[in-house]
Design an enzyme around this catalytic site. Structure first.
Site, PDB file in Angstrom:
ATOM      1  N   TYR A   1       0.850  -1.181   0.000  1.00  0.00           N
ATOM      2  CA  TYR A   1       0.000   0.000   0.000  1.00  0.00           C
ATOM      3  C   TYR A   1       0.889   1.235   0.000  1.00  0.00           C
ATOM      4  O   TYR A   1       1.534   1.550   0.982  1.00  0.00           O
ATOM      5  CB  TYR A   1      -0.922   0.023   1.220  1.00  0.00           C
ATOM      6  CG  TYR A   1      -1.857  -1.159   1.336  1.00  0.00           C
ATOM      7  CD1 TYR A   1      -2.181  -1.944   0.231  1.00  0.00           C
ATOM      8  CD2 TYR A   1      -2.424  -1.509   2.563  1.00  0.00           C
ATOM      9  CE1 TYR A   1      -3.037  -3.037   0.346  1.00  0.00           C
ATOM     10  CE2 TYR A   1      -3.278  -2.582   2.684  1.00  0.00           C
ATOM     11  CZ  TYR A   1      -3.582  -3.352   1.572  1.00  0.00           C
ATOM     12  OH  TYR A   1      -4.428  -4.428   1.701  1.00  0.00           O
TER      13      TYR A   1
ATOM     14  N   LEU B   1     -17.939  -3.668   2.413  1.00  0.00           N
ATOM     15  CA  LEU B   1     -18.912  -2.723   1.863  1.00  0.00           C
ATOM     16  C   LEU B   1     -18.791  -2.623   0.344  1.00  0.00           C
ATOM     17  O   LEU B   1     -19.182  -1.622  -0.257  1.00  0.00           O
ATOM     18  CB  LEU B   1     -18.731  -1.338   2.505  1.00  0.00           C
ATOM     19  CG  LEU B   1     -18.886  -1.314   4.032  1.00  0.00           C
ATOM     20  CD1 LEU B   1     -18.647   0.083   4.582  1.00  0.00           C
ATOM     21  CD2 LEU B   1     -20.257  -1.815   4.447  1.00  0.00           C
TER      22      LEU B   1
ATOM     23  N   ARG C   1     -16.188  -2.269  -1.592  1.00  0.00           N
ATOM     24  CA  ARG C   1     -15.287  -1.160  -1.959  1.00  0.00           C
ATOM     25  C   ARG C   1     -16.033   0.179  -1.986  1.00  0.00           C
ATOM     26  O   ARG C   1     -15.740   1.056  -2.799  1.00  0.00           O
ATOM     27  CB  ARG C   1     -14.603  -1.438  -3.301  1.00  0.00           C
ATOM     28  CG  ARG C   1     -13.737  -2.701  -3.277  1.00  0.00           C
ATOM     29  CD  ARG C   1     -12.891  -2.840  -4.520  1.00  0.00           C
ATOM     30  NE  ARG C   1     -12.129  -4.088  -4.501  1.00  0.00           N
ATOM     31  CZ  ARG C   1     -10.936  -4.243  -3.913  1.00  0.00           C
ATOM     32  NH1 ARG C   1     -10.393  -3.208  -3.305  1.00  0.00           N
ATOM     33  NH2 ARG C   1     -10.312  -5.394  -3.949  1.00  0.00           N
TER      34      ARG C   1
END
Length: 341
Positions: free
Chosen positions: A60, A208, A210
């Site tokens: 990330y 959710l 995305r």
């Protein structure tokens, strides 16, 4: 304020908050990186609210998300939370490469420890499975990291049932991370039963959808430049109209229950069992509070049946990822007997 319970994740001793926090979106995966002071404040607010299970990865950013958490957790906060990170994906020159060889595993762990400013990672996942070598080879090195005290528990992400079984035979797997939500239910066929048979905890990412189950097509139509979701099939125009129907049905049921669509979708994941911990991501304190509120949404057997009837396997159009992106569907590895180092 909702009191967030602790739950046992897997059967090896790890306890985490029943709701986690996915930190990926704080960096540049979903558009530009968010202001660092705001994200540190959000992380502290989450921990103070009882959301103590934080999820990141070395890819990330790459690396910037772990650096962010390292700054956020060094001020007397580290002992109050459970930290999960991952290795296995390198993102270079616009391409993803998956690695699981022992030398890389060790180097990745050492680098993550340094960026996170900690001497031990609570839960260390193999982010994607390197299908070029037997899973036993990767697991052997992770087992050594446990024995050396660098990591406490081992996890896998996007692994097939057979890969999970083989890995678990080398060293007990504490958790498997997978995408599970009202619009991603394929894991219920094989992977969820395998985890439960082996006593492995389940960490649900993107619970959710995305963000789609929070705002529907409106969210998909207003993605920032560089947002990873722009390339995902489910967010393409040809699939959005169909997927809108699922969102509208969830919204209608949420209205009857007196909660938001995202709270209803998250509550559905919570109601799958005490062995399931969702890790919705957010960059806003108000959304975090809304997610915490989902723990108070009680669903009856009839509610669950209604939701599952509108969210059947074919309710969502479009694959989860773009062609060629590694997922559990292509994560089986060669047999150990074939391995020649």
């Amino acid at each position: 304020m909702v009191k967030i319970p602790k739950v046992k994740l897997g059967s090896q001793g790890l306890e985490v908050s029943a709701l986690g926090l996915g930190c990926m979106g704080m960096s540049d995966v979903y558009g530009p990186p968010k202001p660092e002071p705001d994200m540190i404040n959000l992380i502290h607010h989450a921990i103070d609210s009882g959301v103590t299970f934080l999820d990141t990865s070395d890819v990330y950013g790459p690396h910037t998300n772990e650096l962010l958490l390292g700054k956020a957790l060094k001020e007397g906060v580290r002992g109050k939370m459970e930290l999960a990170t991952k290795f296995g994906i390198k993102y270079e020159n616009g391409n993803y490469e998956v690695y699981g060889d022992p030398t890389y595993v060790r180097a990745a762990c050492e680098a993550s420890l340094k960026r996170l400013q900690t001497d031990c990672i609570d839960l260390y996942y193999q982010h994607r499975i390197d299908t070029r070598l037997p899973i036993e080879i990767t697991m052997g090195e992770m087992k050594k990291l446990v024995e050396e005290g660098k990591i406490k528990y081992i996890g896998l992400s996007e692994a097939s049932a057979s890969t999970i079984r083989r890995a678990h035979a080398v060293h007990p797997i504490t958790a498997v991370q997978l995408e599970w939500s009202l619009w991603s239910r394929d894991v219920e066929q094989d992977i969820i039963p395998t985890c439960r048979e082996l006593g492995i905890g389940i960490v649900a990412y993107s619970p959710l959808g995305r963000g789609f189950l929070s705002l529907g097509p409106q969210m998909a139509e207003n993605l920032a430049d560089g947002d990873f979701r722009q390339s995902l099939p489910r967010f393409q125009v040809e699939n959005l109209e169909n997927n809108r129907k699922l969102y509208e049905r969830v919204t209608a049921i949420a209205a009857k229950k007196g909660c938001t669509p995202s709270q209803l979708a998250l509550a559905w994941v919570h109601h799958q069992g005490n062995d399931v911990v969702p890790i919705p991501g957010t960059t806003k304190i108000e959304n975090l509070q809304q997610n915490i509120g989902a723990l108070s949404v009680k669903l009856t057997t009839e509610d669950m049946a209604e939701l599952e009837s509108i969210a059947s396997d074919d309710a969502t159009k479009g694959d989860r990822y773009m062609d060629g992106f590694p997922t559990y569907l292509k994560s089986d590895t060669p047999p150990l007997s074939s391995w020649k180092p």
